[in-house]
Design an enzyme around this catalytic site. Sequence first.
Site, mmCIF file in Angstrom:
data_model
loop_
_atom_site.group_PDB
_atom_site.id
_atom_site.type_symbol
_atom_site.label_atom_id
_atom_site.label_comp_id
_atom_site.label_asym_id
_atom_site.label_seq_id
_atom_site.Cartn_x
_atom_site.Cartn_y
_atom_site.Cartn_z
ATOM 1 N N HIS A 15 0.861 -1.179 0.000
ATOM 2 C CA HIS A 15 0.000 0.000 0.000
ATOM 3 C C HIS A 15 0.902 1.236 0.000
ATOM 4 O O HIS A 15 2.054 1.153 -0.410
ATOM 5 C CB HIS A 15 -0.984 -0.034 1.175
ATOM 6 C CG HIS A 15 -0.302 -0.162 2.509
ATOM 7 N ND1 HIS A 15 0.150 0.916 3.209
ATOM 8 C CD2 HIS A 15 0.031 -1.253 3.234
ATOM 9 C CE1 HIS A 15 0.725 0.507 4.332
ATOM 10 N NE2 HIS A 15 0.670 -0.820 4.368
ATOM 11 N N VAL A 16 0.406 2.378 0.453
ATOM 12 C CA VAL A 16 1.127 3.647 0.304
ATOM 13 C C VAL A 16 2.531 3.626 0.914
ATOM 14 O O VAL A 16 3.501 3.917 0.221
ATOM 15 C CB VAL A 16 0.318 4.820 0.902
ATOM 16 C CG1 VAL A 16 1.098 6.121 0.825
ATOM 17 C CG2 VAL A 16 -1.004 4.977 0.183
#
Length: 85
Positions: A15-16
């Site tokens: 993810h980020v």
Amino acid sequence: MKKFTYTIKNEIGIHVKPAGDLSRAASKYMSKIFVTKDGNSADATKILAVMSLGIGFKDKITVTAMGEDDEIAIEGMKKFFKDNF
């Protein structure tokens, strides 16, 4: 050109924050580094491009390095993935 296949062991996938970590790691090399999942590739230095692949737990990916330091880059990326994902 050098490459390796890796299965994601991190339960939350990429993810980020992990994508940002990957981008910074890939940026250390002169070679272009790409991550491929299900036939779709992304430049590993581009956070949004990597996130768009939707890489999750147990997904198999291929990491490819192309350039003059591809051997060093691919070994560095193998270690990065093993240590982080």
